[in-house]
Design a protein around this motif. Structure first.
Motif, PDB file in Angstrom:
ATOM      1  N   GLY A  69       0.782  -1.226   0.000  1.00 16.45           N
ATOM      2  CA  GLY A  69       0.000   0.000   0.000  1.00 16.45           C
ATOM      3  C   GLY A  69       0.815   1.277   0.000  1.00 16.45           C
ATOM      4  N   ARG A  70       2.120   1.176   0.063  1.00 13.93           N
ATOM      5  CA  ARG A  70       3.002   2.347   0.147  1.00 13.93           C
ATOM      6  C   ARG A  70       3.588   2.661  -1.215  1.00 13.93           C
ATOM      7  N   LEU A  71       3.466   3.908  -1.646  1.00 12.77           N
ATOM      8  CA  LEU A  71       4.036   4.330  -2.921  1.00 12.77           C
ATOM      9  C   LEU A  71       5.554   4.377  -2.807  1.00 12.77           C
ATOM     10  N   ILE A  72       6.235   3.604  -3.662  1.00 12.71           N
ATOM     11  CA  ILE A  72       7.703   3.581  -3.618  1.00 12.71           C
ATOM     12  C   ILE A  72       8.342   4.089  -4.907  1.00 12.71           C
ATOM     13  N   SER A  73       7.568   4.177  -6.002  1.00 13.49           N
ATOM     14  CA  SER A  73       8.111   4.680  -7.267  1.00 13.49           C
ATOM     15  C   SER A  73       7.037   5.362  -8.095  1.00 13.49           C
ATOM     16  N   SER A  74       7.412   6.487  -8.667  1.00 17.40           N
ATOM     17  CA  SER A  74       6.629   7.191  -9.675  1.00 17.40           C
ATOM     18  C   SER A  74       7.612   8.118 -10.381  1.00 17.40           C
ATOM     19  N   PRO A  75       7.194   8.808 -11.450  1.00 17.18           N
ATOM     20  CA  PRO A  75       8.131   9.752 -12.083  1.00 17.18           C
ATOM     21  C   PRO A  75       8.586  10.857 -11.143  1.00 17.18           C
ATOM     22  N   ARG A  76       7.825  11.125 -10.077  1.00 15.16           N
ATOM     23  CA  ARG A  76       8.151  12.217  -9.152  1.00 15.16           C
ATOM     24  C   ARG A  76       8.727  11.727  -7.825  1.00 15.16           C
ATOM     25  N   LEU A  77       8.667  10.411  -7.571  1.00 13.09           N
ATOM     26  CA  LEU A  77       9.110   9.857  -6.290  1.00 13.09           C
ATOM     27  C   LEU A  77       9.894   8.581  -6.529  1.00 13.09           C
ATOM     28  N   ARG A  78      11.010   8.460  -5.824  1.00 14.47           N
ATOM     29  CA  ARG A  78      11.806   7.233  -5.943  1.00 14.47           C
ATOM     30  C   ARG A  78      12.428   6.920  -4.588  1.00 14.47           C
ATOM     31  N   VAL A  79      11.794   6.033  -3.828  1.00  8.01           N
ATOM     32  CA  VAL A  79      12.332   5.599  -2.544  1.00  8.01           C
ATOM     33  C   VAL A  79      13.593   4.791  -2.795  1.00  8.01           C
ATOM     34  N   GLU A  80      14.628   5.044  -2.003  1.00 11.91           N
ATOM     35  CA  GLU A  80      15.891   4.332  -2.173  1.00 11.91           C
ATOM     36  C   GLU A  80      15.707   2.829  -1.941  1.00 11.91           C
ATOM     37  N   PRO A  81      16.477   1.991  -2.666  1.00 11.52           N
ATOM     38  CA  PRO A  81      16.304   0.529  -2.563  1.00 11.52           C
ATOM     39  C   PRO A  81      16.341  -0.003  -1.139  1.00 11.52           C
ATOM     40  N   GLU A  82      17.228   0.516  -0.297  1.00 11.69           N
ATOM     41  CA  GLU A  82      17.379  -0.002   1.056  1.00 11.69           C
ATOM     42  C   GLU A  82      16.211   0.349   1.973  1.00 11.69           C
ATOM     43  N   HIS A  83      15.331   1.246   1.512  1.00  6.89           N
ATOM     44  CA  HIS A  83      14.180   1.646   2.320  1.00  6.89           C
ATOM     45  C   HIS A  83      12.854   1.111   1.764  1.00  6.89           C
ATOM     46  N   ARG A  84      12.913   0.182   0.846  1.00 13.20           N
ATOM     47  CA  ARG A  84      11.693  -0.316   0.195  1.00 13.20           C
ATOM     48  C   ARG A  84      11.115  -1.565   0.849  1.00 13.20           C
ATOM     49  N   ARG A  85      11.848  -2.225   1.710  1.00 14.21           N
ATOM     50  CA  ARG A  85      11.445  -3.510   2.287  1.00 14.21           C
ATOM     51  C   ARG A  85      11.200  -4.543   1.173  1.00 14.21           C
ATOM     52  N   VAL A  86      12.075  -4.480   0.181  1.00 18.34           N
ATOM     53  CA  VAL A  86      12.039  -5.407  -0.955  1.00 18.34           C
ATOM     54  C   VAL A  86      13.383  -6.120  -1.005  1.00 18.34           C
ATOM     55  N   GLY A  87      13.365  -7.456  -0.988  1.00 20.61           N
ATOM     56  CA  GLY A  87      14.587  -8.234  -1.106  1.00 20.61           C
ATOM     57  C   GLY A  87      14.770  -8.721  -2.526  1.00 20.61           C
ATOM     58  N   MET A  88      16.024  -8.931  -2.918  1.00 20.10           N
ATOM     59  CA  MET A  88      16.283  -9.414  -4.277  1.00 20.10           C
ATOM     60  C   MET A  88      17.339 -10.512  -4.249  1.00 20.10           C
ATOM     61  N   MET A  89      17.032 -11.607  -4.924  1.00 20.30           N
ATOM     62  CA  MET A  89      17.978 -12.704  -5.097  1.00 20.30           C
ATOM     63  C   MET A  89      18.457 -12.663  -6.541  1.00 20.30           C
ATOM     64  N   PHE A  90      19.762 -12.416  -6.705  1.00 17.42           N
ATOM     65  CA  PHE A  90      20.306 -12.191  -8.032  1.00 17.42           C
ATOM     66  C   PHE A  90      20.575 -13.510  -8.759  1.00 17.42           C
ATOM     67  N   GLN A  91      20.707 -13.399 -10.073  1.00 17.04           N
ATOM     68  CA  GLN A  91      20.881 -14.573 -10.929  1.00 17.04           C
ATOM     69  C   GLN A  91      22.132 -15.372 -10.578  1.00 17.04           C
ATOM     70  N   ASP A  92      23.222 -14.675 -10.201  1.00 18.02           N
ATOM     71  CA  ASP A  92      24.474 -15.365  -9.884  1.00 18.02           C
ATOM     72  C   ASP A  92      24.632 -15.629  -8.389  1.00 18.02           C
ATOM     73  N   TYR A  93      23.567 -15.360  -7.613  1.00 18.93           N
ATOM     74  CA  TYR A  93      23.508 -15.578  -6.159  1.00 18.93           C
ATOM     75  C   TYR A  93      24.318 -14.558  -5.373  1.00 18.93           C
ATOM     76  N   ALA A  94      25.449 -14.050  -5.924  1.00 21.22           N
ATOM     77  CA  ALA A  94      26.245 -12.991  -5.291  1.00 21.22           C
ATOM     78  C   ALA A  94      26.643 -13.325  -3.861  1.00 21.22           C
ATOM     79  N   LEU A  95      27.028 -14.575  -3.617  1.00 22.93           N
ATOM     80  CA  LEU A  95      27.510 -14.957  -2.292  1.00 22.93           C
ATOM     81  C   LEU A  95      28.954 -14.476  -2.108  1.00 22.93           C
ATOM     82  N   PHE A  96      29.304 -14.169  -0.863  1.00 21.60           N
ATOM     83  CA  PHE A  96      30.661 -13.717  -0.568  1.00 21.60           C
ATOM     84  C   PHE A  96      31.548 -14.941  -0.339  1.00 21.60           C
TER      85      PHE A  96
END
Length: 263
Positions: A69-96
């Motif tokens: 229910g929270r607006l996180i993106s529009s042409p006038r608004l762009r919440v930073e990735p770390e503040h979106r409560r969105v996780g991402m698992m990348f194609q190469d896994y990106a493990l350390f």
């Protein structure tokens, strides 16, 4: 049910020379809390760009994105990735590679109290069936085990939404569908909402509650697996479903040494 993800007529373009090249145009969809969805389509159709826009890595030319229910993106608004409560698992896994499995999973919990961090890492490793391997390093694990570590790390901060970009692309063909079912079980056990990108129909149908077919930078159909099979929105989708199903059956027959191996 509550709508966890809402895309309202989003459009994204990339700069090419002195112009803008449309990549996603007027795409809308809604995903309910606890559901797993897939964006399915050929390479270059825009599906990964949709994930990147939701994650906050690409700006919108038009439309809006809401999570819980929270607006996180529009042409006038762009919440930073770390503040979106969105996780991402990348194609190469990106493990350390220099961190143990336990430390990899804990990486996303750096701002969490130490006592709770340890409990959460244990819980995530138990969820993905790797608690006994907590002290090992990524190079000591199989591809499927590395995938589980990446998933545990993405789930550890308890995001509202999890995005997965081609999560099975680094795995052997005969392991992909089995691991897709396992991934679905893990996500359902965790009660997480997820959006997965893939070009493989068998993976999409194994994991998803809803599937979006992307064609020419647009969402051609957003439906259940049953709906796509029995009520395709256009002849191109019908042909795509039939063709991919035939290829999957032939691949299975080849692996088993069946009669289609000669074709």
């Amino acid at each position: 049910m509550n709508t966890m993800l809402e895309l309202d007529r989003i459009s994204v373009s990339y700069p090419v020379a002195r112009a803008r090249q449309p990549v996603v145009q007027g795409l809308s969809l809604g995903l309910e809390a606890g559901q797993i969805a897939c964006l399915l389509g050929a390479s270059g159709c825009g599906k990964t760009t949709v994930l990147r826009a939701i994650a906050g890595f690409e700006p919108l030319d038009a439309g809006e994105i809401r999570v819980a229910g929270r607006l996180i993106s529009s042409p006038r608004l762009r919440v930073e990735p770390e503040h979106r409560r969105v996780g991402m698992m990348f194609q190469d896994y990106a493990l350390f590679p220099h961190l143990s499995i336990e430390q990899n999973v804990a990486f996303g919990l750096r701002r969490t109290a130490a006592s709770r961090r340890g409990q959460q890492v244990d819980r995530m490793l138990e969820l993905v069936g790797l608690r006994a391997l907590a002290g090992r390093y990524p190079h000591e694990l199989s591809g499927g085990q590395q995938q589980r570590v990446a998933l545990a790390r993405a789930l550890a901060p308890e995001p509202d939404l999890l995005l997965l970009d081609e999560p099975f692309s680094n795995l052997d063909v005969d392991a992909r569908e089995k691991l897709a079912y396992e991934l679905r079980d893990i996500l359902k056990s965790a009660g997480r909402t997820a959006l997965v990108v893939t070009h493989n129909q068998a993976e999409a149908f194994a994991i998803a509650d809803r599937i979006g077919i992307m064609q020419c930078q647009c969402l051609a159909q957003w439906d259940t697996p049953y709906g796509l099979h029995h009520h395709p929105a256009n002849p191109e989708i019908a042909d795509f479903i039939r063709r991919e199903s035939l290829l999957a059956r032939r691949a299975t027959a080849c692996l088993r040494g069946g009669p289609d191996t000669a074709h």
